[in-house]
Each structure stands twice: as structure tokens, then as C-alpha cells.
Design an enzyme around this catalytic site. Structure first.
Site, PDB file in Angstrom:
ATOM      1  N   TYR A  69       0.954  -1.092  -0.079  1.00 42.52           N
ATOM      2  CA  TYR A  69       0.104  -0.174  -0.292  1.00 42.52           C
ATOM      3  C   TYR A  69       0.863   1.411   0.245  1.00 42.52           C
ATOM      4  O   TYR A  69       0.519   2.564  -0.802  1.00 42.52           O
ATOM      5  CB  TYR A  69      -0.838   0.169   1.415  1.00 42.52           C
ATOM      6  CG  TYR A  69      -2.472  -0.452   0.952  1.00 42.52           C
ATOM      7  CD1 TYR A  69      -2.788  -1.836   0.320  1.00 42.52           C
ATOM      8  CD2 TYR A  69      -3.460   0.039   1.336  1.00 42.52           C
ATOM      9  CE1 TYR A  69      -3.797  -2.036   0.056  1.00 42.52           C
ATOM     10  CE2 TYR A  69      -4.618  -0.459   1.268  1.00 42.52           C
ATOM     11  CZ  TYR A  69      -5.200  -1.852   0.781  1.00 42.52           C
ATOM     12  OH  TYR A  69      -5.712  -2.200   0.441  1.00 42.52           O
ATOM     13  N   LYS A 104       2.517 -15.360   2.706  1.00 42.87           N
ATOM     14  CA  LYS A 104       2.260 -15.843   1.915  1.00 42.87           C
ATOM     15  C   LYS A 104       3.936 -16.486   1.139  1.00 42.87           C
ATOM     16  O   LYS A 104       4.380 -15.661   0.630  1.00 42.87           O
ATOM     17  CB  LYS A 104       1.820 -15.114   0.862  1.00 42.87           C
ATOM     18  CG  LYS A 104       1.892 -15.486  -0.200  1.00 42.87           C
ATOM     19  CD  LYS A 104       1.066 -16.703  -1.330  1.00 42.87           C
ATOM     20  CE  LYS A 104       0.363 -17.268  -2.572  1.00 42.87           C
ATOM     21  NZ  LYS A 104      -0.190 -18.708  -2.246  1.00 42.87           N
ATOM     22  N   ASP A 147      -4.180 -18.082   1.002  1.00 45.51           N
ATOM     23  CA  ASP A 147      -5.119 -18.731  -0.104  1.00 45.51           C
ATOM     24  C   ASP A 147      -6.071 -19.220   1.075  1.00 45.51           C
ATOM     25  O   ASP A 147      -7.062 -19.661   1.086  1.00 45.51           O
ATOM     26  CB  ASP A 147      -4.223 -18.783  -1.121  1.00 45.51           C
ATOM     27  CG  ASP A 147      -3.049 -20.062  -1.018  1.00 45.51           C
ATOM     28  OD1 ASP A 147      -2.776 -19.642   0.006  1.00 45.51           O
ATOM     29  OD2 ASP A 147      -2.574 -20.238  -1.950  1.00 45.51           O
ATOM     30  N   ASP A 180      -7.080  -6.266   4.209  1.00 45.07           N
ATOM     31  CA  ASP A 180      -7.622  -5.664   3.240  1.00 45.07           C
ATOM     32  C   ASP A 180      -9.592  -7.115   2.663  1.00 45.07           C
ATOM     33  O   ASP A 180     -10.010  -6.301   3.260  1.00 45.07           O
ATOM     34  CB  ASP A 180      -7.146  -5.289   2.438  1.00 45.07           C
ATOM     35  CG  ASP A 180      -8.415  -4.298   1.560  1.00 45.07           C
ATOM     36  OD1 ASP A 180      -9.502  -3.938   2.458  1.00 45.07           O
ATOM     37  OD2 ASP A 180      -8.307  -4.245  -0.016  1.00 45.07           O
ATOM     38  N   ASP A 189     -13.295  -8.097   4.172  1.00 49.23           N
ATOM     39  CA  ASP A 189     -13.867  -8.047   3.709  1.00 49.23           C
ATOM     40  C   ASP A 189     -14.739  -9.360   3.630  1.00 49.23           C
ATOM     41  O   ASP A 189     -16.229  -9.570   3.509  1.00 49.23           O
ATOM     42  CB  ASP A 189     -13.837  -7.378   2.187  1.00 49.23           C
ATOM     43  CG  ASP A 189     -14.424  -5.978   2.148  1.00 49.23           C
ATOM     44  OD1 ASP A 189     -14.280  -5.553   2.785  1.00 49.23           O
ATOM     45  OD2 ASP A 189     -14.487  -5.325   0.820  1.00 49.23           O
TER      46      ASP A 189
HETATM   47  C1  LIG Z   1     -10.930   2.875   0.712  1.00 54.37           C
HETATM   48  C2  LIG Z   1      -9.229   1.701   0.714  1.00 54.37           C
HETATM   49  C3  LIG Z   1      -8.592   2.842   0.273  1.00 54.37           C
HETATM   50  C4  LIG Z   1      -9.357   0.769   2.065  1.00 54.37           C
HETATM   51  C5  LIG Z   1      -8.238   0.580   1.788  1.00 54.37           C
HETATM   52  O1  LIG Z   1      -7.722  -0.256   1.118  1.00 54.37           O
HETATM   53  O2  LIG Z   1      -7.707  -0.256   3.402  1.00 54.37           O
HETATM   54  C6  LIG Z   1     -10.668   0.027   2.507  1.00 54.37           C
HETATM   55  O3  LIG Z   1     -10.949  -1.051   1.247  1.00 54.37           O
HETATM   56  C7  LIG Z   1     -11.005  -0.455   3.829  1.00 54.37           C
HETATM   57  O4  LIG Z   1     -10.926  -1.598   4.044  1.00 54.37           O
HETATM   58  O5  LIG Z   1     -10.296   0.072   4.205  1.00 54.37           O
HETATM   59 MG   LIG Z   2     -11.134  -2.646   2.457  1.00 52.48          MG
END
Ligand SMILES: CC(C)[C@H](C(=O)O)[C@@H](O)C(=O)O
Ligand SMILES: [Mg+2]
Ligand SMILES: NC(=O)c1ccc[n+]([C@@H]2O[C@H](COP(=O)([O-])OP(=O)(O)OC[C@H]3O[C@@H](n4cnc5c(N)ncnc54)[C@H](O)[C@@H]3O)[C@@H](O)[C@H]2O)c1
Length: 357
Positions: A135, A190, A222, A246, A250
């Protein structure tokens, strides 16, 4: 105590408004000041993280953040895109430890896309390193490919890197957090392919010597993605890098029924923090009044617990969220037959009402 309120874009202002109502209902003397950020910051002063907004965040005791981003800004040069605001806040405030708890409230067992027996009782914590990795690594960009079979063509490139200090400090946070929970830590890497993550694994293993009471295991990312949907309850605390965290958070969000349920805390070395839902600005539902505000309300609870030293008030908010779910109130993302569909504002009002009891 001063809280910087940064609503941002899309559903950000809608969900933050509800969290602010909840904070105001606690009868505490919080000073709250609002500032534009993301696309809203760009519109207001030509930059996604206006100087005044950064200063407000730096001077406050804690930051409550909504979300940033909209497709209409995707063609701007990168430095001016809304997402740079949240990245800039994390970097400037040194918020290296991102805690993303995935908890399944029993009432939402049927809202998850996974079978109830796979997710019921789920309570895991993803600790994502937040200020390093690919990042932020330099150099990055688009250049003329210097060598190899594609020499002379244009290529896009980023740099994945972690300094030893960065790995050690997040590992300490992870082990200490695991000590207060189930004493099990999974480090996700990884290492079979990437030098950065072999180094990560070696350092985490070294830090483990200081925490013999915590059981540590290592898992490739993975496999971790697969295990998160196969048998998520086997995890207790997961620690991983910025990008893997990240993606995995999700995925973990869906175990809880919806990404609209996943709060987060981003902390510095002194537990000063920024609190935001793990989801984005959801442009597809923005302005419709249907976004789930609970991840933001639960982020406000984390703020009270971690940065403002008001654990009892955090407990009150979390209990109120449980109450409204038990009452059968659901925004569309967690709706199922037999429950009552409500919008963002109604859900927020219900949490405030549940607090009062
Ligand atoms: C919007 C983006 C920069 C951010 C990230 O990738 O960290 C988001 O996906 C998160 O999870 O906070
Ligand atoms: Mg995110
Ligand atoms: N920290 C942040 O501010 C943050 C985080 C992730 C994405 N983003 C940005 O948000 C924008 C949209 O990204 P995306 O679509 O990939 O991810 P997103 O998280 O905004 O949305 C993904 C899906 O989840 C739904 N969703 C998200 N939050 C919800 C909520 N509270 N209630 C109900 N449904 C919800 C959306 O409607 C959408 O269908 C992009 O500009 C992205 O960069 C910002």
C-alpha cells in the site's frame, strides 16, 4: 473530550449521522467537530485530505470516520482521489494497528450466506497492519520496462515491503490481544512465494518467544481465505499484512451477515485512534436511506472502549444493537422473511431508543 467527525462520501454522511445521534444520547460531554474528507474534501478545497481536516484529526482525542470514494473521482490523478484521504490519515496519525472484529449476533445466523452451523457463535478478530506493505511501498508507478521479455514496453509496478520494526510492533499487538481472548493467533502470510512474507513469518516467530502462553500457527493467505468460509470458528485472532488484511476482512464480513455489520478501530502506539466501518461509500445505495448504520455505530462503541476510556458506554451501545436485532429490525442487507425492514434513520433511532432503557 474532542471527537473529529469525518463523514466523507456516499453513504458516509448517512451512517455517521446515526452514530452521532447515538453518541449524543449517552449524556457525555463530547465536543464534536465535523470536517469534509474524501470527495467532499476535494469539492470543498481541492484536496481529499484538506489541511484543516488533518489538523482537526490530529488535535482530537479520537476520529469517527464514515467512508470515502465515488466512481466519478476515479479518473483524477491518484493524489487527488478520495481514497488518499483515509490512507493519508492512517499514515499521518501512525495508525498501524487495525482491529476488525467479525462477530455473528445470534439473531443474524440466517442472514449470513453461510450455513448457520458454520457461523453461529462466531467471534474472531482480524488484526491488519495498516501503514506498510504494498500500500505504501516505494517506488511505484508506470514506467518503461527495464529488462526481461517485455523490455521497452510500459509496465505498472508497486513495491511490497515491511521493515522489521513494523512487523514486530503489529506482532506485539496481536499476541497481547490474543492473550486477552482465546490465546490463539494465526499469522497469515505468503511465505512460500514472497520474500517480504518469509521475513514477516520469521519475525512473528521470533516475537512469539515472548508470549509462550499464546498458541501461534502460520497459514498461507490463499488457504486462510478458504478456511474463513469453510470453518471460520477455528480462528481466534488473525494477524496479517495490509493487503491480505483488506481482502480477508471483507470476506470475514459476510460471515456476520453483511459488511454493514463490521466495525473497525485503527490505533497508534498509544491507543489514539480512528474508527470507521470496514465497508466503503457504497455508491450503489447512497442517498436511498437504506444503508446499514450498525457497523458505524459499533465503531463508535470501539472508540469509547479503546480511545476514550468509557467501556461502560461501549457496552451500552453494543447491548442496544443486540436489542434492536432481537426486536427484529433489519436494514435490507440483513433482511430475511419474518423480520421488519427499516431504513438507516429508523435503525439509528431504534438504537438510541434501546439505549434509554
Ligand atoms: C478505500 C481503501 C483505501 C481501503 C483500504 O484498502 O484499506 C478500504 O478498502 C478499507 O478496507 O478500509
Ligand atoms: Mg477494504
Ligand atoms: N475506508 C473507506 O472509506 C472505504 C472502504 C472500502 C471502499 N471504499 C471506496 O468505496 C467505493 C465503493 O467501493 P466498493 O463498492 O468496492 O465497496 P463498498 O464497501 O462501498 O460496497 C460493496 C457492496 O457492499 C454494500 N454495502 C457497503 N456498505 C454497506 C452498508 N453499510 N449497508 C448496506 N450495504 C452496504 C454496497 O452497497 C455494495 O453493494 C470506492 O470508491 C472504494 O474505493 C472506501
Amino acid at each position: 473530550m474532542k471527537i473529529a467527525i469525518l463523514p466523507g462520501d456516499g453513504i458516509g454522511p448517512e451512517i455517521v449521522e446515526q452514530a452521532v445521534h447515538v453518541l449524543k444520547a449517552l449524556d457525555e460531554q463530547f465536543e464534536m467537530e465535523t470536517a469534509p474528507v474524501g470527495g467532499a474534501g476535494y469539492e470543498a478545497s481541492g484536496h481529499p485530505l484538506p489541511e484543516a481536516t488533518l489538523k482537526l484529526a490530529q488535535d482530537a482525542d479520537a476520529v469517527l470516520f464514515g467512508s470515502v470514494g465515488d466512481w466519478k473521482y476515479d479518473t483524477l490523478e491518484r493524489a487527488l482521489r478520495p481514497e488518499q484521504a483515509i490512507l493519508g490519515l492512517r499514515k499521518n496519525l501512525k495508525l498501524f494497528a487495525n482491529l476488525r472484529p467479525a462477530i455473528l449476533y445470534p439473531e443474524l445466523a440466517g442472514a449470513s450466506t453461510l450455513k448457520p452451523e458454520v457461523v453461529s457463535g462466531l467471534d474472531i478478530l482480524i488484526i491488519r497492519e495498516l501503514t506498510g506493505d504494498i500500500y505504501f511501498g516505494q517506488p511505484r508507478g508506470v514506467r518503461e520496462c527495464p529488462d526481461g521479455p517485455f523490455k521497452g514496453e510500459r509496465e505498472g509496478f508497486d513495491t511490497m515491503r515491511y521493515a522489521e520494526t513494523e512487523i514486530r510492533r503489529i506482532a506485539h499487538v496481536a499476541f497481547q490481544t490474543a492473550q486477552k481472548r482465546g490465546k490463539r493467533l494465526t499469522s497469515v502470510d505468503k511465505a512460500n512465494v514472497l520474500e517480504t512474507f518469509q521475513f514477516w513469518k520469521d519475525i512473528v516467530t521470533d516475537v512469539h518467544r515472548e508470549y509462550p502462553d499464546v498458541a501461534l500457527d502460520h497459514m498461507y493467505v490463499d488457504n486462510a481465505a478458504m478456511q474463513l468460509v469453510r470453518a471460520p470458528k477455528k480462528f481466534d485472532v488473525i494477524v496479517t499484512g495490509n493487503m491480505f488484511g483488506d481482502i480477508l476482512s471483507d470476506a470475514a464480513a459476510m460471515l456476520t451477515g453483511s459488511i454493514g455489520m463490521l466495525p473497525s478501530a485503527s490505533l497508534d502506539a498509544n491507543n489514539k485512534g480512528l474508527y470507521e466501518p470496514s465497508h466503503g461509500s457504497a455508491p450503489d445505495i447512497a442517498g436511498k436511506g437504506i444503508a446499514n448504520p450498525l457497523a458505524t455505530i459499533l465503531s463508535a462503541a470501539m472508540m469509547l472502549r479503546y480511545s476514550l476510556n468509557k467501556a461502560e458506554q461501549a457496552d451500552r451501545i453494543e447491548a442496544a444493537v443486540k436489542t434492536v436485532l432481537a426486536q427484529g429490525l433489519r436494514t435490507p442487507d440483513i433482511y430475511e422473511a419474518g423480520t421488519t425492514k427499516v431504513g438507516t434513520a429508523e435503525m439509528g433511532q431504534a438504537v438510541v431508543a434501546a439505549l434509554a432503557r
